[in-house]
Design a protein around this motif. Structure first.
Motif, mmCIF file in Angstrom:
data_model
loop_
_atom_site.group_PDB
_atom_site.id
_atom_site.type_symbol
_atom_site.label_atom_id
_atom_site.label_comp_id
_atom_site.label_asym_id
_atom_site.label_seq_id
_atom_site.Cartn_x
_atom_site.Cartn_y
_atom_site.Cartn_z
ATOM 1 N N PRO A 23 -3.059 23.354 -7.099
ATOM 2 C CA PRO A 23 -2.926 24.803 -7.266
ATOM 3 C C PRO A 23 -2.688 25.515 -5.938
ATOM 4 N N ASP A 24 -1.772 26.488 -5.954
ATOM 5 C CA ASP A 24 -1.437 27.288 -4.774
ATOM 6 C C ASP A 24 -0.859 26.454 -3.647
ATOM 7 N N ALA A 25 -0.352 25.256 -3.962
ATOM 8 C CA ALA A 25 0.195 24.397 -2.906
ATOM 9 C C ALA A 25 1.509 23.747 -3.346
ATOM 10 N N SER A 26 2.264 24.444 -4.184
ATOM 11 C CA SER A 26 3.486 23.848 -4.710
ATOM 12 C C SER A 26 4.687 23.992 -3.781
ATOM 13 N N PHE A 27 4.736 25.074 -3.001
ATOM 14 C CA PHE A 27 5.919 25.337 -2.188
ATOM 15 C C PHE A 27 5.640 25.284 -0.690
ATOM 16 N N ALA A 28 4.545 25.880 -0.243
ATOM 17 C CA ALA A 28 4.251 25.911 1.192
ATOM 18 C C ALA A 28 4.175 24.519 1.828
ATOM 19 N N PRO A 29 3.549 23.519 1.177
ATOM 20 C CA PRO A 29 3.479 22.197 1.801
ATOM 21 C C PRO A 29 4.843 21.588 2.087
ATOM 22 N N LEU A 30 5.842 21.950 1.285
ATOM 23 C CA LEU A 30 7.177 21.388 1.484
ATOM 24 C C LEU A 30 7.869 21.986 2.703
ATOM 25 N N LYS A 31 7.239 22.996 3.308
ATOM 26 C CA LYS A 31 7.751 23.576 4.549
ATOM 27 C C LYS A 31 6.837 23.239 5.728
ATOM 28 N N SER A 32 5.894 22.346 5.503
ATOM 29 C CA SER A 32 4.930 21.982 6.541
ATOM 30 C C SER A 32 5.598 21.160 7.637
ATOM 31 N N VAL A 33 4.867 20.962 8.737
ATOM 32 C CA VAL A 33 5.372 20.192 9.867
ATOM 33 C C VAL A 33 5.758 18.780 9.436
ATOM 34 N N ALA A 34 4.866 18.131 8.705
ATOM 35 C CA ALA A 34 5.124 16.748 8.285
ATOM 36 C C ALA A 34 6.309 16.668 7.320
ATOM 37 N N ALA A 35 6.363 17.593 6.352
ATOM 38 C CA ALA A 35 7.449 17.583 5.380
ATOM 39 C C ALA A 35 8.798 17.797 6.061
ATOM 40 N N ASN A 36 8.845 18.701 7.019
ATOM 41 C CA ASN A 36 10.097 18.948 7.736
ATOM 42 C C ASN A 36 10.477 17.762 8.611
ATOM 43 N N PHE A 96 0.817 -1.204 0.000
ATOM 44 C CA PHE A 96 0.000 0.000 0.000
ATOM 45 C C PHE A 96 0.858 1.263 0.000
ATOM 46 N N ALA A 97 0.300 2.331 -0.574
ATOM 47 C CA ALA A 97 0.865 3.669 -0.477
ATOM 48 C C ALA A 97 -0.309 4.630 -0.306
ATOM 49 N N TRP A 98 -0.118 5.682 0.470
ATOM 50 C CA TRP A 98 -1.187 6.655 0.700
ATOM 51 C C TRP A 98 -1.012 7.810 -0.276
ATOM 52 N N ILE A 99 -2.118 8.230 -0.910
ATOM 53 C CA ILE A 99 -2.108 9.324 -1.884
ATOM 54 C C ILE A 99 -2.823 10.534 -1.298
ATOM 55 N N MET A 100 -2.249 11.715 -1.484
ATOM 56 C CA MET A 100 -2.952 12.937 -1.084
ATOM 57 C C MET A 100 -2.555 14.092 -1.992
ATOM 58 N N GLY A 101 -3.443 15.066 -2.110
ATOM 59 C CA GLY A 101 -3.117 16.308 -2.790
ATOM 60 C C GLY A 101 -2.209 17.140 -1.898
ATOM 61 N N ALA A 102 -1.387 17.985 -2.505
ATOM 62 C CA ALA A 102 -0.412 18.754 -1.744
ATOM 63 C C ALA A 102 -1.062 19.680 -0.717
ATOM 64 N N ASP A 103 -2.272 20.138 -0.989
ATOM 65 C CA ASP A 103 -2.945 21.006 -0.024
ATOM 66 C C ASP A 103 -3.171 20.291 1.306
ATOM 67 N N ASN A 104 -3.384 18.973 1.280
ATOM 68 C CA ASN A 104 -3.593 18.223 2.515
ATOM 69 C C ASN A 104 -2.309 18.034 3.316
ATOM 70 N N LEU A 105 -1.160 18.112 2.647
ATOM 71 C CA LEU A 105 0.100 17.969 3.378
ATOM 72 C C LEU A 105 0.290 19.107 4.367
ATOM 73 N N MET A 106 -0.297 20.268 4.093
ATOM 74 C CA MET A 106 -0.177 21.418 4.993
ATOM 75 C C MET A 106 -0.729 21.112 6.384
ATOM 76 N N THR A 107 -1.811 20.354 6.437
ATOM 77 C CA THR A 107 -2.461 20.072 7.724
ATOM 78 C C THR A 107 -2.315 18.612 8.139
ATOM 79 N N TRP A 161 8.490 9.139 1.117
ATOM 80 C CA TRP A 161 7.454 9.937 0.470
ATOM 81 C C TRP A 161 8.046 10.706 -0.703
ATOM 82 N N THR A 162 7.166 11.113 -1.596
ATOM 83 C CA THR A 162 7.599 11.887 -2.750
ATOM 84 C C THR A 162 6.569 12.959 -3.058
ATOM 85 N N PHE A 163 7.022 13.997 -3.739
ATOM 86 C CA PHE A 163 6.155 15.099 -4.171
ATOM 87 C C PHE A 163 6.178 15.120 -5.691
#
Length: 204
Positions: free
Chosen positions: A140-153, A107-118, A176-178
């Motif tokens: 859209p509008d979620a290309s850079f900020a999610p990569l600085k999110s709590v989970a991404a860091n 299994f792998a979990w799929i999500m849109g980048a906007d969900n990575l923020m929260t 994980w990958t973006f």
């Protein structure tokens, strides 16, 4: 509510959401993950309700499942409301249950980048990353900020470059990958607002 059939060793992308309503942006996320990560199937997991969202405007589960089926017309995309069957709305519990009853699937979990923020607000979010690889698809509008999110860091050392995405679903987590892809700015929130506006005009 039953789980789709899959052969042992199949790589399954889990795409969960309320899909209220499902739209072309969801389809783009699912198609991107399916193709770029070399998945055998994508399972659209229609949840009874997102614990982090208000449920006042939530359409009935059966209605949302039918709408997803109409949108996700693809031989390797399957739709299920399995969460309702096991009585949970939490993704971490869903993942744990799937690993328990389908141990021979990958299994792998799929999500849109906007969900990575929260993502860090999800219950037991770390257990998801520790148990299955994560596929994040640009939105859209979620290309850079999610990569600085709590989970991404927190899991930055485990990020795989998207050029290696084809092997992601077959490796041991955390990983994980973006994935960058064409952007579709359709949103469920906007579609619901349009429906409400139309309904108001009709009532007048």
């Amino acid at each position: 509510m039953r789980l789709p059939h899959a052969e042992p060793g199949n790589r399954i992308g889990l795409f969960g959401g309320s899909f209220n309503p499902p739209h072309s942006g969801h389809r783009t996320v699912a198609e991107t993950a399916l193709k770029r990560c070399d998945l055998d199937q994508v399972w659209w997991l229609v949840t009874p309700g997102n614990p982090l969202k208000e449920h006042g405007g939530l359409a009935p589960l059966e209605e949302r499942v039918d709408a997803v089926r109409k949108l996700a017309r693809h031989p390797r995309m399957k739709v299920t409301a399995f969460e309702a069957l096991i009585g949970t709305t939490y993704s971490a519990r869903l993942v744990a249950r799937l690993l328990e009853i389908r141990p021979r699937l990958r299994f792998a979990w799929i999500m849109g980048a906007d969900n990575l923020m929260t993502f860090h607000r999800w219950q037991s979010w770390r257990s998801i990353l520790e148990n299955v690889p994560l596929i994040v698809v640009d939105r859209p509008d979620a290309s850079f900020a999610p990569l600085k999110s709590v989970a991404a860091n927190a899991y930055a050392p485990y990020r795989w470059d998207e050029s290696r995405a084809t092997t992601l679903a077959g490796i041991a987590p955390p990983a994980w990958t973006f994935l960058h892809t064409r952007l579709d700015d359709t949103s469920s929130t906007a579609l619901r607002a349009q429906r409400c506006g139309h309904a108001t005009v009709v009532r007048q």
